[in-house]
Design a protein around this motif. Sequence first.
Motif, PDB file in Angstrom:
ATOM      1  N   GLN A  35      47.224  14.613  63.770  1.00  0.00           N
ATOM      2  CA  GLN A  35      47.263  13.476  62.844  1.00  0.00           C
ATOM      3  C   GLN A  35      46.143  12.483  63.165  1.00  0.00           C
ATOM      4  N   ALA A  36      45.869  12.311  64.455  1.00  0.00           N
ATOM      5  CA  ALA A  36      44.783  11.386  64.840  1.00  0.00           C
ATOM      6  C   ALA A  36      43.458  11.889  64.291  1.00  0.00           C
ATOM      7  N   CYS A  37      43.177  13.169  64.459  1.00  0.00           N
ATOM      8  CA  CYS A  37      41.906  13.722  63.964  1.00  0.00           C
ATOM      9  C   CYS A  37      41.811  13.581  62.451  1.00  0.00           C
ATOM     10  N   ARG A  38      42.960  13.732  61.792  1.00  0.00           N
ATOM     11  CA  ARG A  38      42.963  13.762  60.324  1.00  0.00           C
ATOM     12  C   ARG A  38      42.610  12.424  59.687  1.00  0.00           C
ATOM     13  N   GLN A  39      42.558  11.374  60.513  1.00  0.00           N
ATOM     14  CA  GLN A  39      42.054  10.112  59.968  1.00  0.00           C
ATOM     15  C   GLN A  39      40.600  10.277  59.511  1.00  0.00           C
ATOM     16  N   CYS A  40      39.885  11.222  60.107  1.00  0.00           N
ATOM     17  CA  CYS A  40      38.452  11.362  59.809  1.00  0.00           C
ATOM     18  C   CYS A  40      38.012  12.786  59.490  1.00  0.00           C
ATOM     19  N   HIS A  41      38.850  13.796  59.734  1.00  0.00           N
ATOM     20  CA  HIS A  41      38.439  15.187  59.498  1.00  0.00           C
ATOM     21  C   HIS A  41      39.500  15.916  58.680  1.00  0.00           C
ATOM     22  N   GLY A  42      39.059  17.004  58.023  1.00  0.00           N
ATOM     23  CA  GLY A  42      39.990  17.829  57.253  1.00  0.00           C
ATOM     24  C   GLY A  42      40.815  18.718  58.174  1.00  0.00           C
ATOM     25  N   HIS A  46      36.850  16.930  74.827  1.00  0.00           N
ATOM     26  CA  HIS A  46      36.221  15.718  74.295  1.00  0.00           C
ATOM     27  C   HIS A  46      34.927  16.012  73.570  1.00  0.00           C
ATOM     28  N   MET A  47      34.833  17.233  73.069  1.00  0.00           N
ATOM     29  CA  MET A  47      33.762  17.653  72.153  1.00  0.00           C
ATOM     30  C   MET A  47      32.381  17.446  72.764  1.00  0.00           C
ATOM     31  N   SER A  48      32.302  17.579  74.093  1.00  0.00           N
ATOM     32  CA  SER A  48      30.997  17.425  74.728  1.00  0.00           C
ATOM     33  C   SER A  48      30.317  18.786  74.816  1.00  0.00           C
ATOM     34  N   GLU A  94      40.682  24.558  63.523  1.00  0.00           N
ATOM     35  CA  GLU A  94      39.656  25.434  64.080  1.00  0.00           C
ATOM     36  C   GLU A  94      39.154  24.889  65.420  1.00  0.00           C
ATOM     37  N   GLU A  95      38.880  23.587  65.441  1.00  0.00           N
ATOM     38  CA  GLU A  95      38.338  22.973  66.663  1.00  0.00           C
ATOM     39  C   GLU A  95      39.354  23.051  67.803  1.00  0.00           C
ATOM     40  N   LEU A  96      40.603  22.709  67.517  1.00  0.00           N
ATOM     41  CA  LEU A  96      41.608  22.714  68.589  1.00  0.00           C
ATOM     42  C   LEU A  96      41.884  24.144  69.061  1.00  0.00           C
ATOM     43  N   LYS A 107      29.479  13.373  70.103  1.00  0.00           N
ATOM     44  CA  LYS A 107      29.099  12.613  68.904  1.00  0.00           C
ATOM     45  C   LYS A 107      30.015  11.401  68.724  1.00  0.00           C
ATOM     46  N   HIS A 108      31.275  11.550  69.126  1.00  0.00           N
ATOM     47  CA  HIS A 108      32.201  10.406  69.025  1.00  0.00           C
ATOM     48  C   HIS A 108      31.693   9.240  69.861  1.00  0.00           C
ATOM     49  N   GLY A 109      31.326   9.524  71.108  1.00  0.00           N
ATOM     50  CA  GLY A 109      30.845   8.467  72.004  1.00  0.00           C
ATOM     51  C   GLY A 109      29.506   7.916  71.549  1.00  0.00           C
ATOM     52  N   ALA A 110      28.633   8.824  71.075  1.00  0.00           N
ATOM     53  CA  ALA A 110      27.312   8.381  70.620  1.00  0.00           C
ATOM     54  C   ALA A 110      27.468   7.413  69.456  1.00  0.00           C
ATOM     55  N   ARG A 111      28.302   7.760  68.503  1.00  0.00           N
ATOM     56  CA  ARG A 111      28.565   6.885  67.366  1.00  0.00           C
ATOM     57  C   ARG A 111      29.081   5.516  67.832  1.00  0.00           C
ATOM     58  N   HIS A 112      30.021   5.573  68.768  1.00  0.00           N
ATOM     59  CA  HIS A 112      30.618   4.324  69.237  1.00  0.00           C
ATOM     60  C   HIS A 112      29.556   3.407  69.837  1.00  0.00           C
TER      61      HIS A 112
HETATM   62  C1  HEC Z   1      37.800   7.630  63.724  1.00  0.00           C
HETATM   63  C2  HEC Z   1      37.258   8.848  63.140  1.00  0.00           C
HETATM   64  C3  HEC Z   1      37.323  10.135  63.924  1.00  0.00           C
HETATM   65  C4  HEC Z   1      38.425  10.699  64.542  1.00  0.00           C
HETATM   66  C5  HEC Z   1      39.821  10.128  64.657  1.00  0.00           C
HETATM   67  C6  HEC Z   1      37.990  11.978  65.037  1.00  0.00           C
HETATM   68  N1  HEC Z   1      36.679  12.180  64.734  1.00  0.00           N
HETATM   69 FE1  HEC Z   1      35.564  13.838  65.173  1.00  0.00          FE
HETATM   70  N2  HEC Z   1      33.929  12.948  64.427  1.00  0.00           N
HETATM   71  C7  HEC Z   1      33.889  11.731  63.787  1.00  0.00           C
HETATM   72  C8  HEC Z   1      32.541  11.460  63.350  1.00  0.00           C
HETATM   73  C9  HEC Z   1      32.098  10.226  62.579  1.00  0.00           C
HETATM   74  C10 HEC Z   1      31.744  12.531  63.793  1.00  0.00           C
HETATM   75  C11 HEC Z   1      30.242  12.714  63.583  1.00  0.00           C
HETATM   76  C12 HEC Z   1      29.998  13.136  62.171  1.00  0.00           C
HETATM   77  C13 HEC Z   1      30.547  14.483  61.900  1.00  0.00           C
HETATM   78  O1  HEC Z   1      30.092  15.432  62.515  1.00  0.00           O
HETATM   79  O2  HEC Z   1      31.483  14.580  61.097  1.00  0.00           O
HETATM   80  C14 HEC Z   1      32.652  13.460  64.447  1.00  0.00           C
HETATM   81  C15 HEC Z   1      32.273  14.679  64.986  1.00  0.00           C
HETATM   82  C16 HEC Z   1      33.147  15.606  65.508  1.00  0.00           C
HETATM   83  C17 HEC Z   1      32.756  16.902  66.020  1.00  0.00           C
HETATM   84  C18 HEC Z   1      31.358  17.421  66.075  1.00  0.00           C
HETATM   85  C19 HEC Z   1      31.060  18.064  64.758  1.00  0.00           C
HETATM   86  C20 HEC Z   1      29.712  18.655  64.662  1.00  0.00           C
HETATM   87  O3  HEC Z   1      29.495  19.328  63.657  1.00  0.00           O
HETATM   88  O4  HEC Z   1      28.891  18.442  65.546  1.00  0.00           O
HETATM   89  C21 HEC Z   1      33.889  17.549  66.416  1.00  0.00           C
HETATM   90  C22 HEC Z   1      34.003  18.938  67.010  1.00  0.00           C
HETATM   91  C23 HEC Z   1      34.994  16.646  66.156  1.00  0.00           C
HETATM   92  N3  HEC Z   1      34.508  15.492  65.621  1.00  0.00           N
HETATM   93  C24 HEC Z   1      36.324  16.946  66.418  1.00  0.00           C
HETATM   94  C25 HEC Z   1      37.361  16.019  66.339  1.00  0.00           C
HETATM   95  C26 HEC Z   1      38.715  16.298  66.742  1.00  0.00           C
HETATM   96  C27 HEC Z   1      39.234  17.629  67.245  1.00  0.00           C
HETATM   97  C28 HEC Z   1      39.405  15.132  66.583  1.00  0.00           C
HETATM   98  C29 HEC Z   1      40.848  14.865  66.947  1.00  0.00           C
HETATM   99  C30 HEC Z   1      41.245  15.239  68.296  1.00  0.00           C
HETATM  100  C31 HEC Z   1      38.483  14.148  66.038  1.00  0.00           C
HETATM  101  N4  HEC Z   1      37.261  14.724  65.911  1.00  0.00           N
HETATM  102  C32 HEC Z   1      38.834  12.848  65.717  1.00  0.00           C
HETATM  103  C33 HEC Z   1      34.957  10.896  63.585  1.00  0.00           C
HETATM  104  C34 HEC Z   1      36.223  11.086  64.060  1.00  0.00           C
END
Ligand code: HEC
Length: 428
Positions: free
Chosen positions: A290-297, A376-378, A303-305, A188-193
Amino acid sequence: MTRRLPAAAFLLAALASPVRAEEERNACASCHQQIQPGIVSDWRLSRHARAQVGCEACHGVLHTSSDDVALAQLPTIDTCQRCHALQAAQFRTGKHARAWTAVKVLPTFHHLSQGKVDDPSGCAACHRIGLKSAEEAAALRKAGASHGQASCDACHTRHLFSALEARQPEACRSCHGSLQYDAWASSKHGARHRLVTSGQLPAEAAAPTCQVCHMQNGDHANRTPWGNLALRLPPPQDPAWAADQRVILVALGLLGATGGDGPRADGLQDSGLLHLDRIDFENERHKLTQACRQCHGIAFVREELDRRDGLIRKADALCASAVREVAALYDDGVLQKRGPGPFPDLVQAPLASPVEQRLATIFFDHRARLMATAFHMSPDAAGWMNTLERDLFAIQAMADELRAPTPPAHRAIPRRKAVPAPAPAPGR
Ligand code: HEC
Ligand code: HEC
Ligand code: HEC
Ligand code: HEC
Ligand code: HEC
Ligand code: HEC
Ligand code: HEC
Ligand code: HEC
């Protein structure tokens, strides 16, 4: 008059060096404009040209014509470090700096998929990003490879040296393409990008690139908690997992059969193949979180890691079972053993018998693909775990075949003794 002379001399002295530098720059650029207009126009477009950093700043002033080309200096990290001390210092502590050393420690790492073991020029295509000792650099020059030792031009290519270019995932793709880039692109990260860069989503929409997670605040020390090998010492606290990791480490020759150093432990420190300290792992984990926390709780991120750790744990159980399976063939005198220690030598395995080659595939190829997709969440990760399971099954079937080369009809009921099943629970 007498009072003006020193002032004029001072003025001349102050002007002299910039004037000479300007002339030299123009001489370099105007002659090279005829030979390589592409180099000169890239340089003109660069921040360097705007900041008056001319050709001579990186190549010296000794070469000035077509008769003395050998005197042109080719830059190394030391050249860039004169003006970019911070980035150079960070780079030196990261894994990229050690890429050249790693090639020598585990020459069959990519299971021959990315170059031949006896031909390091294939490896150099990507691993030349690593720093070389003075002796290594001299040996390379002697072997005819005088170019390609700058390291810093891997992500911001010459002669633009653009930070904008380095911020794109494409800057990483040339080397990380078949594993991490493809995995990221299918997440989803790559798709968004992709949607953001094609203008279908607002430019501000969150879409993490490699650099967002791996080069926070422009930190040039690229390093991850697990590392490419996803093995560590001391091993994880879970006893079953620790035992599996030890089996793999012994098979790699990094650990001795009875603990202590293995035959390949020498390069371990220099290559940085493993984190040799729990603290390092935890620090890197904190940074990544910390990098993930820019966008996730935080709960989501943990849980993911942790889930990903669980996948490595499962893969390690499968790989260690495969190693034990082949070791049993040696013990039973069915297969000729090579190398020291009780286990098959993973590093030699890609060049050995079919069952040993399959063993190499499970570890060097399929486990690496599982990691790259899972990290890489693939969604492809699930498929690679299946592949590992099938690998182990195939190795068991091959072992059966080697032990009892009887016609298939007689083996309708497998006589297989149970190999310890991979434990399901995650944890580290
Ligand atoms: C710059 C913002 C950003 C960062 C940094 C980021 N993510 Fe995401 N992530 C997103 C967005 C936007 C999505 C797609 C929407 C969503 O599912 O929240 C996503 C989706 C995901 C998904 C899929 C969720 C689903 O329900 O399908 C996972 C798993 C995930 N992120 C894990 C991580 C992890 C682990 C990190 C750190 C290593 C990370 N992300 C860092 C923005 C980010
Ligand atoms: C009168 C022409 C001329 C001038 C002036 C000149 N060069 Fe060159 N330079 C050449 C030629 C010719 C070559 C070799 C042929 C080629 O690269 O196609 C060369 C090669 C180089 C190389 C490549 C060396 C290698 O081993 O690959 C660098 C770097 C270089 N020049 C930098 C400079 C710099 C810096 C200056 C100014 C201080 C400069 N040149 C001035 C003609 C010139
Ligand atoms: C003589 C000093 C000097 C040397 C040597 C030098 N640089 Fe620079 N570099 C600069 C200056 C000055 C800037 C512009 C900084 C600014 O404008 O803030 C710059 C900017 C950059 C940028 C940022 C460009 C951008 O798009 O923002 C990069 C990347 C860079 N240099 C890489 C390198 C690399 C790689 C080397 C070695 C091959 C190198 N530099 C050697 C002085 C130097
Ligand atoms: C297409 C680029 C490419 C080529 C060619 C290549 N590698 Fe790599 N190598 C990588 C990348 C990227 C990584 C790190 C990520 C990964 O594991 O895929 C890596 C990782 C490694 C590692 C693990 C380093 C560590 O610290 O964990 C070793 C060892 C290695 N390569 C050896 C080799 C050898 C030996 C060759 C030549 C036979 C070679 N590589 C050819 C790109 C390449
Ligand atoms: C910021 C540092 C920097 C500046 C400024 C710079 N170069 Fe380079 N140049 C490099 C690096 C790095 C390489 C790659 C060296 C290697 O491959 O070992 C290189 C390689 C070269 C090469 C040989 C490689 C090739 O593609 O043929 C030539 C020729 C060259 N530069 C010419 C120039 C000229 C002319 C200028 C000024 C217009 C210039 N350079 C300005 C850093 C610089
Ligand atoms: C792995 C890729 C990579 C390598 C290798 C690399 N850089 Fe960078 N560099 C980047 C990225 C990404 C940025 C942009 C960082 C940001 O703005 O967050 C950057 C930015 C820079 C900047 C601009 C910093 C600023 O604040 O404007 C300089 C200067 C620089 N790099 C110098 C170097 C030097 C010197 C080396 C070698 C020691 C080097 N880089 C090696 C990826 C790389
Ligand atoms: C959303 C954050 C995120 C993005 C974006 C991301 N990574 Fe990663 N990367 C991770 C995580 C998480 C790990 C596993 C770290 C660990 O626990 O050791 C990892 C591990 C790695 C590793 C080492 C493990 C392996 O698979 O060999 C490399 C190399 C790597 N990433 C390169 C890249 C490259 C190149 C890109 C861009 C194409 C990229 N990453 C994009 C989060 C990210
Ligand atoms: C010139 C090839 C090349 C380029 C370009 C490149 N890398 Fe790498 N990278 C490698 C190699 C080779 C390794 C393995 C080095 C080692 O560990 O010995 C590596 C290792 C890494 C690691 C360390 C994984 C670990 O073991 O902890 C990360 C993270 C990483 N790269 C991220 C990136 C990112 C992000 C970019 C783009 C901004 C990038 N790389 C660009 C070749 C490259």
